[in-house]
Design a protein around this motif. Structure first.
Motif, PDB file in Angstrom:
ATOM      1  N   GLY A   1       0.814  -1.212   0.000  1.00 33.31           N
ATOM      2  CA  GLY A   1       0.000   0.000   0.000  1.00 33.31           C
ATOM      3  C   GLY A   1       0.849   1.265   0.000  1.00 33.31           C
ATOM      4  O   GLY A   1       0.396   2.324  -0.452  1.00 33.31           O
ATOM      5  N   LEU A   2       2.070   1.172   0.482  1.00 32.02           N
ATOM      6  CA  LEU A   2       2.946   2.345   0.547  1.00 32.02           C
ATOM      7  C   LEU A   2       3.591   2.671  -0.801  1.00 32.02           C
ATOM      8  O   LEU A   2       4.321   3.664  -0.902  1.00 32.02           O
ATOM      9  CB  LEU A   2       4.037   2.125   1.607  1.00 32.02           C
ATOM     10  N   TYR A   3       3.353   1.849  -1.809  1.00 31.73           N
ATOM     11  CA  TYR A   3       3.840   2.189  -3.151  1.00 31.73           C
ATOM     12  C   TYR A   3       2.944   3.233  -3.813  1.00 31.73           C
ATOM     13  O   TYR A   3       3.311   3.814  -4.840  1.00 31.73           O
ATOM     14  CB  TYR A   3       3.879   0.946  -4.042  1.00 31.73           C
ATOM     15  N   GLU A   4       1.773   3.462  -3.232  1.00 34.40           N
ATOM     16  CA  GLU A   4       0.831   4.420  -3.804  1.00 34.40           C
ATOM     17  C   GLU A   4       1.349   5.849  -3.606  1.00 34.40           C
ATOM     18  O   GLU A   4       1.583   6.283  -2.474  1.00 34.40           O
ATOM     19  CB  GLU A   4      -0.537   4.296  -3.132  1.00 34.40           C
ATOM     20  N   PRO A   5       1.532   6.608  -4.706  1.00 37.57           N
ATOM     21  CA  PRO A   5       2.022   7.993  -4.592  1.00 37.57           C
ATOM     22  C   PRO A   5       1.132   8.853  -3.687  1.00 37.57           C
ATOM     23  O   PRO A   5       1.626   9.705  -2.946  1.00 37.57           O
ATOM     24  CB  PRO A   5       1.997   8.500  -6.036  1.00 37.57           C
TER      25      PRO A   5
END
Length: 803
Positions: A500-504
């Motif tokens: 989920g932390l790959y989401e800009p």
């Protein structure tokens, strides 16, 4: 009132039984103490912040989850002050210190400083993450280039050096878990560890212990001391170090308290009884009570804390006071009759019930803390109250048995005792003759104290427990000023989904939240620095774009973010583990703040929690933890728990007074003299600016439990004489002569027991001692003046008195 007479007869029969079986009784008591004492070696100390919360507390559970994921957030800070941190000679000395800390400190995870600061660079075909000064090499030819790299890195300012380049910081991360299992065996980490016993990796992990933390602190203090000079001034701080320093002060103070208290008690007992037995026997009773109390804590795995350290001095004073009441009656009758068995029977019958009631009221005052949400306060309530009851057993069983066994010399009543009786007779007359004035003045004092109470302010600031010139306090305040904070708050952003932390969008929200935090300043509380995954990502993005500063930002493509974080994690650096979980679903935001009053953290946290939670969508969970958050929570729980303790203590003691007196109205009114000491404490605190913190909150319930003891003894004897048909005046005079001397001496012993805290190295214990001793003194005056005055005005003359 036949029930009271029957109880006294039971105590007389108990006295006879003990007298006839004295040696067996002593042996049985000693076996109990030895059995309890076998647990002493398991006693542990705990000065950790999380130790103030119960293990089942939701805040503690969240904090443990945080530590399991990201490691221990309690750090040791070593700030070094110099003229120029980029001076060649200084950096060489700093590198030497850094290396020695890495090589010689036990139980640590890593040491971070300017020497190994992360330097992220990109080449044509790779990402390089290296130490600023690789392999501790400080070279004159490359020094200027290294300085430019460090000053150009926005992450390092206020983290590893200040704006003026006169302070640099060494940050020591300790192990999260202990190196030993619950049985004390060293846990095998790798096969090369030849000193470990057997592998216990499957066993539940224990967090780094207080003892291990202390060893780290002691090693840091020894190592840094060798490096200090005029151009290398060392300041030690950090929550881990602060806990260790408090423990060092506790050890020193506790030993000092007990030694000084013993000397004072010996002196008072010698002056009062002028017999060796009058000194030795109470001391034996007290020592066995303290040993049993500490052993009980060890048995139930309750740690010795900054709160429970008052217990030995408290028990010493309380149990000595109970012993004095019994011995005073015994020696007085023994001086008349010379018959030891008869004198012991008289003392037990006359004072046994009163001693039980005073012990129970004091225990009730302490027991009221046992429901506290603050773990050490609850432990104090549980084990102090249990120890008072155990001490009661020693006073009413062991002490008579020892008296029965000893050969005592018969002595007539001393002349100084007769002078004391004359003095007490005059006090009784004064109180009886000025009853209305005394009650009126007391009423005015209560009203004034209540007005003071309305100005009371809550506070909890452990740093000010130390004097302004204390090295620890100076260091913390210096680091707060020069490096913008020595404490941390932790914010966990949980996306609830893998990667989920790959989401800009998520990363941009984290950046927006940190931008907001970095602008905050609310009085003494401010944010000095925020450290997040975003910092690592922006560094990496810049490096992979020809080290162009224009690319120091978050990429807008999800796949690119994933690729850059993958490259960083494969560069040889493990820094990413400090900011995210393995599934890239949770991110950590570390917020540097100064060490200020916990009450101010509460107000500050309320503000940022509302703002930051609104920044993220409902699908993203935002939680707050870390030492700073725990401190704020602890203070909030202390305020609530103390209020409940006061209500519970007052209610329990009032019920006991009603039972003792046998009259609801008089029983409740007799509590008024015991409210006066509590209100006096509040007036003193407001008047002298003493903070109403976790420790001063304890004073009220403790003072109530102690202050009521003298009232119990007075009312017990007063009622006895009234039942015999004596007038109020006669009953008052006889009560003063019969038990007044013991009341004075026990009050002196109790006061001295808490006045020894004036020698404490921490002001919280100093204030606690002053306030409690003051309350006991006020209680003595109230019992000698106000109680007789109230009885004079309330008690109606009986038919025989009217004739």
């Amino acid at each position: 009132m036949n029930w009271r007479l029957k109880i006294e007869q039971k105590f007389e029969k108990l006295s006879d039984f003990i007298f006839e079986n004295s040696k067996k009784t002593i042996l049985a008591i000693l076996l109990i103490v030895v059995g309890l004492g076998s647990n002493l070696s398991h006693l542990r100390m705990d000065t950790s912040t999380e130790g103030f919360l119960h293990k089942t507390d939701e805040m503690r559970i969240k904090y443990d989850e945080f530590r399991d994921q990201f490691g221990r957030d309690e750090k040791i800070l070593i700030a070094v002050e110099t003229e120029d941190i980029f001076n060649l000679d200084f950096l060489k000395k700093l590198a030497k210190l850094h290396q020695e800390l890495e090589n010689n400190l036990p139980y640590i995870k890593e040491v971070n400083s300017l020497i190994n600061a992360r330097n992220t660079l990109g080449t044509a075909d790779s990402l390089i993450v290296e130490d600023l000064f690789d392999n501790y090499k400080i070279d004159k030819s490359t020094l200027n280039a290294k300085k430019q790299l460090a000053t150009a890195n926005p992450l390092l300012k206020d983290l590893l050096f200040n704006g003026d380049k006169t302070f640099t910081n060494i940050v020591i991360d300790t192990q999260t878990y202990s190196s030993f299992d619950k049985n004390g065996k060293k846990i095998v980490v790798n096969e090369a560890d030849e000193f470990a016993e057997e592998t216990t990796n499957d066993a539940p992990k224990i967090y780094l212990t207080d003892n291990e933390n202390t060893k780290i602190i002691e090693a840091v203090q020894q190592i840094t001391k060798k490096y200090e000079d005029a151009n290398f001034t060392v300041h030690l701080a950090g929550s881990a170090l602060f806990a260790g320093v408090i423990k060092q002060a506790m050890r020193k103070d506790t030993q000092s308290f007990i030694q000084k208290m013993l000397l004072m008690v010996i002196l008072v007992l010698a002056l009062m009884f002028r017999r060796v037995s009058g000194v030795v026997l109470p001391l034996i009773t007290v020592v066995l009570t303290i040993v049993s109390a500490v052993s009980l804590m060890a048995l139930f795995d309750a740690p010795f804390t900054v709160v429970t350290q008052i217990m030995p001095s408290f028990l010493l004073a309380v149990i000595t006071g109970a012993s004095i009441h019994l011995l005073a009656m015994f020696y007085k009758d023994f001086a008349k009759t010379g018959d030891k068995k008869s004198a012991l029977r008289f003392a037990m019958g006359h004072s046994g019930f009163a001693i039980v009631m005073t012990s129970l009221t004091t225990a009730a005052g302490m027991w009221s803390f046992s429901f506290s949400d603050v773990a050490p306060v609850a432990d104090l309530g549980i084990f102090a109250s249990a120890s008072i009851v155990l001490g009661l057993l020693f006073v009413l069983v062991l002490l008579p048995a020892m008296l029965a066994t000893l050969k005592l010399k018969h002595k007539p009543i001393a002349a100084h005792n007769k002078k004391m009786d004359t003095f007490l007779h005059k006090i009784a007359d004064f109180s009886l003759n000025h009853a209305k004035s005394i009650v009126s003045i007391s009423g005015i004092m209560i009203i004034i104290a209540v007005l003071f109470a309305t100005q009371m302010k809550f506070s909890h600031h452990p740093l000010i427990w130390f004097e302004a010139d204390n090295p620890v306090r100076v260091s913390v305040e210096t680091i707060d000023k020069e490096l913008n904070g020595s404490m941390t708050l932790e914010i966990i952003v949980d996306t609830g989904r893998e990667n989920g932390l790959y989401e800009p969008e998520i990363l941009q929200k984290i950046e927006k939240a940190t931008d907001y935090l970095n602008t905050l300043k609310e009085g003494e509380v401010f944010v000095g620095k925020t450290i997040t995954l975003v910092d690592v990502l922006k560094e990496t993005n810049k490096a992979l774009n020809a080290n162009d500063a224009a690319f120091y930002k978050i990429p807008t493509n999800k796949d690119l973010i994933a690729q850059e974080l993958f490259l960083f994690s494969n560069s040889g650096s493990d820094d990413l583990e400090d900011f995210v979980d393995s599934g890239f679903s949770k991110a950590r935001i570390t917020v540097k703040v100064p060490f200020v009053d916990a009450i101010k953290y509460n107000e500050f946290l309320d503000k940022i929690q509302t703002h930051i939670t609104q920044e993220f969508s409902t699908k993203t969970d935002v939680s707050f933890t870390g030492i700073g958050v725990l401190l704020a929570s602890i203070m909030e729980k202390s305020i609530h728990s103390s209020a409940m303790s006061y209500i519970l203590a007052f209610g329990l003691i009032a019920i006991m007074m009603i039972i003792l007196i046998g009259n609801i109205k008089i029983g409740l009114i007799s509590m008024i003299p015991n409210i006066l000491p509590m209100l006096t404490i509040v007036a003193l605190m407001v008047g002298f600016g003493i903070p109403f913190d976790m420790f001063s909150m304890l004073v009220g319930a403790i003072a109530l439990g102690l202050a009521v003891d003298d009232t119990v003894h007075f009312m017990h004897n007063f009622n006895r004489y009234r039942l015999e048909g004596k007038s109020v005046d006669e009953a008052t005079r006889l009560t003063f002569i019969g038990t007044g001397r013991a009341i004075i001496v026990t009050s002196v012993v109790l006061s001295l027991g808490f006045l020894v805290l004036l020698s404490a190295s921490m002001t919280n214990m100093f204030n606690f001692g002053v306030l409690t001793a003051s309350a006991i003194f006020v209680a003595l005056i109230a019992d000698f003046l106000l109680v007789p005055a109230i009885m004079k005005l309330l008690e109606k003359p009986k038919p025989l008195e009217q004739k």
